[in-house]
Design a protein around this motif. Sequence first.
Motif, PDB file in Angstrom:
ATOM      1  N   TYR A 155      -2.165   4.569   0.807  1.00  0.00           N
ATOM      2  CA  TYR A 155      -2.511   4.440   2.219  1.00  0.00           C
ATOM      3  C   TYR A 155      -1.730   3.280   2.817  1.00  0.00           C
ATOM      4  O   TYR A 155      -1.615   2.220   2.206  1.00  0.00           O
ATOM      5  N   HIS A 156      -1.222   3.477   4.020  1.00  0.00           N
ATOM      6  CA  HIS A 156      -0.526   2.428   4.763  1.00  0.00           C
ATOM      7  C   HIS A 156      -1.362   2.121   6.004  1.00  0.00           C
ATOM      8  O   HIS A 156      -1.488   2.982   6.883  1.00  0.00           O
ATOM      9  N   LEU A 157      -1.925   0.929   6.067  1.00  0.00           N
ATOM     10  CA  LEU A 157      -2.645   0.497   7.252  1.00  0.00           C
ATOM     11  C   LEU A 157      -1.613  -0.043   8.223  1.00  0.00           C
ATOM     12  O   LEU A 157      -0.794  -0.888   7.853  1.00  0.00           O
ATOM     13  N   ILE A 158      -1.641   0.454   9.448  1.00  0.00           N
ATOM     14  CA  ILE A 158      -0.567   0.135  10.389  1.00  0.00           C
ATOM     15  C   ILE A 158      -1.106  -0.527  11.645  1.00  0.00           C
ATOM     16  O   ILE A 158      -2.268  -0.356  12.012  1.00  0.00           O
ATOM     17  N   ASP A 159      -0.219  -1.271  12.313  1.00  0.00           N
ATOM     18  CA  ASP A 159      -0.573  -1.871  13.595  1.00  0.00           C
ATOM     19  C   ASP A 159      -0.187  -0.918  14.722  1.00  0.00           C
ATOM     20  O   ASP A 159       0.214   0.221  14.471  1.00  0.00           O
ATOM     21  N   ARG A 169      -4.092   1.752  -2.783  1.00  0.00           N
ATOM     22  CA  ARG A 169      -3.744   2.818  -3.736  1.00  0.00           C
ATOM     23  C   ARG A 169      -5.029   3.408  -4.302  1.00  0.00           C
ATOM     24  O   ARG A 169      -5.883   2.691  -4.772  1.00  0.00           O
ATOM     25  N   VAL A 170      -5.107   4.732  -4.272  1.00  0.00           N
ATOM     26  CA  VAL A 170      -6.293   5.455  -4.731  1.00  0.00           C
ATOM     27  C   VAL A 170      -5.844   6.592  -5.662  1.00  0.00           C
ATOM     28  O   VAL A 170      -4.883   7.283  -5.345  1.00  0.00           O
ATOM     29  N   THR A 171      -6.560   6.754  -6.775  1.00  0.00           N
ATOM     30  CA  THR A 171      -6.216   7.860  -7.670  1.00  0.00           C
ATOM     31  C   THR A 171      -6.716   9.179  -7.093  1.00  0.00           C
ATOM     32  O   THR A 171      -7.706   9.224  -6.364  1.00  0.00           O
ATOM     33  N   LEU A 172      -5.994  10.237  -7.398  1.00  0.00           N
ATOM     34  CA  LEU A 172      -6.327  11.572  -6.926  1.00  0.00           C
ATOM     35  C   LEU A 172      -5.893  12.572  -7.992  1.00  0.00           C
ATOM     36  O   LEU A 172      -4.829  12.425  -8.598  1.00  0.00           O
TER      37      LEU A 172
END
Length: 178
Positions: A155-159, A169-172
């Motif tokens: 995931y990229h948290l953006i402005d 980072r999350v496992t899937l």
Amino acid sequence: MSTANSSQARKEGKRRAGKKKKVVIIILILIILILIGVILFLLLRKPEEERRNVVITPENVERVLEELGETAEAGYYTVTMNPTWHFKVGNEVSEDAVVENVETNTNDVYFDIVLAEDEEKVIYKSPIIPRGGRLEDIAFEEELEEGIYDCVVIYHLIDDEQNTLSTLRVTLQIVVEG
């Protein structure tokens, strides 16, 4: 008398000089002790731990959510997604692949899915999901063969200018039935 006065004056001058030397020595000792104390404090204090992103797994998701609290802090992200996505065919829409950017998060996000064993291989790039938004009907552009794939969602948290503020980072696990 002048010899006696002069002798007394010398003795008085020596006493004063002796007192000055003692005061200077005491001050130097105090400065040295303070420096030793500061050095010991700096050497013995516990260094601040670097805060790193956490890989979320089905086993630790509840604990991580509790640590984050009700509202995600700026630069953090509460993950709302299924840990396993099923696809009947490798390029059709999944019925259980859902990602939400809950209203309590502070930023819009997008994510990439990579294979765990080869993070250079990006198998999905999401559009931007605004706060309160939900992404479903996810399908891959390239067909995946039948099998089970261990993946990582980055995931990229953006402005507001779409600059990445931080990543998560999350496992899937992706299951392609055939």
